[in-house]
Motif scaffolding. Structure first.
Motif, PDB file in Angstrom:
ATOM      1  N   ASP A  37      28.499  30.223  45.068  1.00 42.25           N
ATOM      2  CA  ASP A  37      27.088  30.301  44.712  1.00 42.25           C
ATOM      3  C   ASP A  37      26.969  30.141  43.200  1.00 42.25           C
ATOM      4  OD1 ASP A  37      27.824  32.752  43.606  1.00 42.25           O
ATOM      5  OD2 ASP A  37      27.082  33.888  45.299  1.00 42.25           O
ATOM      6  N   ALA A  38      25.780  29.992  42.740  1.00 46.10           N
ATOM      7  CA  ALA A  38      25.556  29.785  41.305  1.00 46.10           C
ATOM      8  C   ALA A  38      25.325  31.103  40.578  1.00 46.10           C
ATOM      9  CB  ALA A  38      24.382  28.838  41.103  1.00 46.10           C
ATOM     10  N   ASP A  39      25.781  32.175  41.154  1.00 44.82           N
ATOM     11  CA  ASP A  39      25.649  33.487  40.531  1.00 44.82           C
ATOM     12  C   ASP A  39      26.373  33.492  39.190  1.00 44.82           C
ATOM     13  OD1 ASP A  39      26.106  36.251  39.805  1.00 44.82           O
ATOM     14  OD2 ASP A  39      25.627  36.790  41.866  1.00 44.82           O
ATOM     15  N   LEU A  40      25.763  34.069  38.186  1.00 42.25           N
ATOM     16  CA  LEU A  40      26.395  34.131  36.868  1.00 42.25           C
ATOM     17  C   LEU A  40      27.689  34.941  36.872  1.00 42.25           C
ATOM     18  CD1 LEU A  40      23.248  34.630  34.631  1.00 42.25           C
ATOM     19  CD2 LEU A  40      24.550  32.529  34.999  1.00 42.25           C
ATOM     20  N   HIS A  41      27.873  35.770  37.907  1.00 36.52           N
ATOM     21  CA  HIS A  41      29.074  36.598  37.993  1.00 36.52           C
ATOM     22  C   HIS A  41      30.188  35.905  38.772  1.00 36.52           C
ATOM     23  CE1 HIS A  41      26.836  39.830  36.187  1.00 36.52           C
ATOM     24  NE2 HIS A  41      25.905  39.658  37.093  1.00 36.52           N
ATOM     25  N   ALA A  42      29.949  34.701  39.301  1.00 39.82           N
ATOM     26  CA  ALA A  42      30.976  33.939  40.009  1.00 39.82           C
ATOM     27  C   ALA A  42      31.660  33.001  39.018  1.00 39.82           C
ATOM     28  CB  ALA A  42      30.359  33.129  41.148  1.00 39.82           C
ATOM     29  N   ALA A  43      32.984  33.037  39.009  1.00 37.45           N
ATOM     30  CA  ALA A  43      33.722  32.156  38.095  1.00 37.45           C
ATOM     31  C   ALA A  43      33.471  30.710  38.474  1.00 37.45           C
ATOM     32  CB  ALA A  43      35.213  32.474  38.162  1.00 37.45           C
ATOM     33  N   GLN A  44      32.972  29.918  37.557  1.00 34.62           N
ATOM     34  CA  GLN A  44      32.694  28.501  37.734  1.00 34.62           C
ATOM     35  C   GLN A  44      31.850  28.228  38.982  1.00 34.62           C
ATOM     36  OE1 GLN A  44      36.536  26.625  37.570  1.00 34.62           O
ATOM     37  NE2 GLN A  44      36.750  27.012  35.402  1.00 34.62           N
ATOM     38  N   GLY A  45      30.847  29.072  39.231  1.00 34.78           N
ATOM     39  CA  GLY A  45      30.000  28.930  40.410  1.00 34.78           C
ATOM     40  C   GLY A  45      29.124  27.701  40.392  1.00 34.78           C
ATOM     41  N   TRP A  46      28.975  27.057  39.273  1.00 36.23           N
ATOM     42  CA  TRP A  46      28.130  25.874  39.156  1.00 36.23           C
ATOM     43  C   TRP A  46      28.910  24.584  39.414  1.00 36.23           C
ATOM     44  CZ3 TRP A  46      29.938  29.030  35.444  1.00 36.23           C
ATOM     45  CH2 TRP A  46      30.808  28.483  34.513  1.00 36.23           C
ATOM     46  N   THR A  47      30.208  24.676  39.729  1.00 33.31           N
ATOM     47  CA  THR A  47      31.047  23.498  39.965  1.00 33.31           C
ATOM     48  C   THR A  47      31.645  23.534  41.361  1.00 33.31           C
ATOM     49  OG1 THR A  47      33.089  24.537  39.217  1.00 33.31           O
ATOM     50  CG2 THR A  47      31.726  23.502  37.527  1.00 33.31           C
ATOM     51  N   VAL A  48      32.138  22.404  41.826  1.00 31.30           N
ATOM     52  CA  VAL A  48      32.859  22.351  43.100  1.00 31.30           C
ATOM     53  C   VAL A  48      34.288  22.847  42.901  1.00 31.30           C
ATOM     54  CG1 VAL A  48      33.769  20.807  44.872  1.00 31.30           C
ATOM     55  CG2 VAL A  48      31.459  20.472  43.989  1.00 31.30           C
ATOM     56  N   ASN A  49      34.912  22.420  41.835  1.00 29.53           N
ATOM     57  CA  ASN A  49      36.292  22.821  41.551  1.00 29.53           C
ATOM     58  C   ASN A  49      36.320  24.126  40.775  1.00 29.53           C
ATOM     59  OD1 ASN A  49      37.681  20.686  42.773  1.00 29.53           O
ATOM     60  ND2 ASN A  49      37.093  19.350  41.087  1.00 29.53           N
ATOM     61  N   PRO A  52      39.438  26.414  46.550  1.00 29.46           N
ATOM     62  CA  PRO A  52      40.383  27.447  47.003  1.00 29.46           C
ATOM     63  C   PRO A  52      41.236  26.944  48.164  1.00 29.46           C
ATOM     64  CG  PRO A  52      38.195  27.911  47.820  1.00 29.46           C
ATOM     65  CD  PRO A  52      38.069  26.704  46.945  1.00 29.46           C
ATOM     66  N   TRP A  53      42.291  27.655  48.469  1.00 32.63           N
ATOM     67  CA  TRP A  53      43.155  27.333  49.592  1.00 32.63           C
ATOM     68  C   TRP A  53      43.731  28.625  50.138  1.00 32.63           C
ATOM     69  CZ3 TRP A  53      44.496  26.687  44.542  1.00 32.63           C
ATOM     70  CH2 TRP A  53      45.640  27.309  44.099  1.00 32.63           C
ATOM     71  N   HIS A  54      44.110  28.586  51.412  1.00 33.25           N
ATOM     72  CA  HIS A  54      44.734  29.759  52.033  1.00 33.25           C
ATOM     73  C   HIS A  54      46.056  30.040  51.340  1.00 33.25           C
ATOM     74  CE1 HIS A  54      41.920  30.324  55.290  1.00 33.25           C
ATOM     75  NE2 HIS A  54      41.905  29.014  55.451  1.00 33.25           N
ATOM     76  N   GLY A  55      46.283  31.272  50.981  1.00 33.94           N
ATOM     77  CA  GLY A  55      47.524  31.662  50.336  1.00 33.94           C
ATOM     78  C   GLY A  55      47.420  31.782  48.833  1.00 33.94           C
ATOM     79  N   MET A  56      46.268  31.422  48.259  1.00 30.03           N
ATOM     80  CA  MET A  56      46.154  31.545  46.809  1.00 30.03           C
ATOM     81  C   MET A  56      45.962  33.005  46.419  1.00 30.03           C
ATOM     82  SD  MET A  56      42.264  30.203  45.978  1.00 30.03           S
ATOM     83  CE  MET A  56      42.351  30.501  44.252  1.00 30.03           C
ATOM     84  N   ASP A  57      46.292  33.333  45.210  1.00 28.18           N
ATOM     85  CA  ASP A  57      46.130  34.684  44.692  1.00 28.18           C
ATOM     86  C   ASP A  57      44.652  34.907  44.361  1.00 28.18           C
ATOM     87  OD1 ASP A  57      46.250  37.131  43.435  1.00 28.18           O
ATOM     88  OD2 ASP A  57      47.260  36.376  41.644  1.00 28.18           O
ATOM     89  N   PRO A  58      43.964  35.814  45.074  1.00 27.96           N
ATOM     90  CA  PRO A  58      42.537  35.995  44.830  1.00 27.96           C
ATOM     91  C   PRO A  58      42.218  36.525  43.431  1.00 27.96           C
ATOM     92  CG  PRO A  58      43.351  37.689  46.328  1.00 27.96           C
ATOM     93  CD  PRO A  58      44.468  36.715  46.103  1.00 27.96           C
ATOM     94  N   GLN A  59      43.191  37.087  42.763  1.00 33.09           N
ATOM     95  CA  GLN A  59      42.954  37.620  41.424  1.00 33.09           C
ATOM     96  C   GLN A  59      43.007  36.552  40.333  1.00 33.09           C
ATOM     97  OE1 GLN A  59      41.976  40.779  40.867  1.00 33.09           O
ATOM     98  NE2 GLN A  59      41.945  40.944  43.090  1.00 33.09           N
ATOM     99  N   GLN A  63      42.932  29.863  38.627  1.00 36.30           N
ATOM    100  CA  GLN A  63      43.743  29.486  37.473  1.00 36.30           C
ATOM    101  C   GLN A  63      45.104  28.937  37.872  1.00 36.30           C
ATOM    102  OE1 GLN A  63      43.826  32.815  34.788  1.00 36.30           O
ATOM    103  NE2 GLN A  63      41.639  33.148  35.016  1.00 36.30           N
ATOM    104  N   GLU A  64      45.553  29.230  39.098  1.00 36.42           N
ATOM    105  CA  GLU A  64      46.844  28.712  39.514  1.00 36.42           C
ATOM    106  C   GLU A  64      46.683  27.272  40.029  1.00 36.42           C
ATOM    107  OE1 GLU A  64      48.517  30.720  43.010  1.00 36.42           O
ATOM    108  OE2 GLU A  64      46.568  31.603  43.322  1.00 36.42           O
ATOM    109  N   GLN A  65      47.751  26.512  39.980  1.00 38.40           N
ATOM    110  CA  GLN A  65      47.733  25.105  40.376  1.00 38.40           C
ATOM    111  C   GLN A  65      47.633  24.985  41.890  1.00 38.40           C
ATOM    112  OE1 GLN A  65      47.659  22.494  38.286  1.00 38.40           O
ATOM    113  NE2 GLN A  65      47.473  21.117  40.014  1.00 38.40           N
ATOM    114  N   ARG A  66      46.694  24.181  42.383  1.00 41.54           N
ATOM    115  CA  ARG A  66      46.531  23.951  43.823  1.00 41.54           C
ATOM    116  C   ARG A  66      47.660  23.042  44.301  1.00 41.54           C
ATOM    117  NH1 ARG A  66      43.536  20.682  47.658  1.00 41.54           N
ATOM    118  NH2 ARG A  66      42.485  22.047  49.123  1.00 41.54           N
ATOM    119  N   PRO A  67      48.372  23.418  45.377  1.00 40.89           N
ATOM    120  CA  PRO A  67      49.462  22.573  45.876  1.00 40.89           C
ATOM    121  C   PRO A  67      48.953  21.190  46.266  1.00 40.89           C
ATOM    122  CG  PRO A  67      49.518  24.744  46.899  1.00 40.89           C
ATOM    123  CD  PRO A  67      48.236  24.663  46.119  1.00 40.89           C
ATOM    124  N   ASP A  68      49.759  20.157  46.026  1.00 41.33           N
ATOM    125  CA  ASP A  68      49.387  18.775  46.332  1.00 41.33           C
ATOM    126  C   ASP A  68      49.510  18.439  47.804  1.00 41.33           C
ATOM    127  OD1 ASP A  68      48.822  18.202  43.672  1.00 41.33           O
ATOM    128  OD2 ASP A  68      50.894  17.608  43.256  1.00 41.33           O
TER     129      ASP A  68
END
Length: 73
Positions: A37-49, A52-59, A63-68
């Motif tokens: 959502d475009a909430d000001l409290h959401a990190a980069q909420g105004w962009t598509v990128n 996320p992917w299953h298995g990523m660190d929610p914290q 910031q971590e690299q998305r597997p290819d």
């Protein structure tokens, strides 16, 4: 996604067994995914990128690299 958004699904029920006249058939939709959502409290909420992917660190907040080798299908 926003309040009031709609998703319409269609599928063939012709292969389901006949139900008694007095019966009611219910369906359950299970989804697994994310929305931004475009909430000001959401990190980069105004962009598509970052996507996320299953298995990523929610914290890491993307910031971590998305597997290819992920299947985006």
């Amino acid at each position: 996604m926003n309040g009031g958004d709609e998703c319409t699904l269609g599928f063939d029920t012709g292969t389901l067994p006949a139900k008694p006249i007095s019966a009611k058939r219910d369906y359950f939709l299970f989804t697994s995914g994310w929305d931004k959502d475009a909430d000001l409290h959401a990190a980069q909420g105004w962009t598509v990128n970052p996507r996320p992917w299953h298995g990523m660190d929610p914290q890491s907040s993307g910031q971590e690299q998305r597997p290819d080798d992920l299947d985006d299908g």
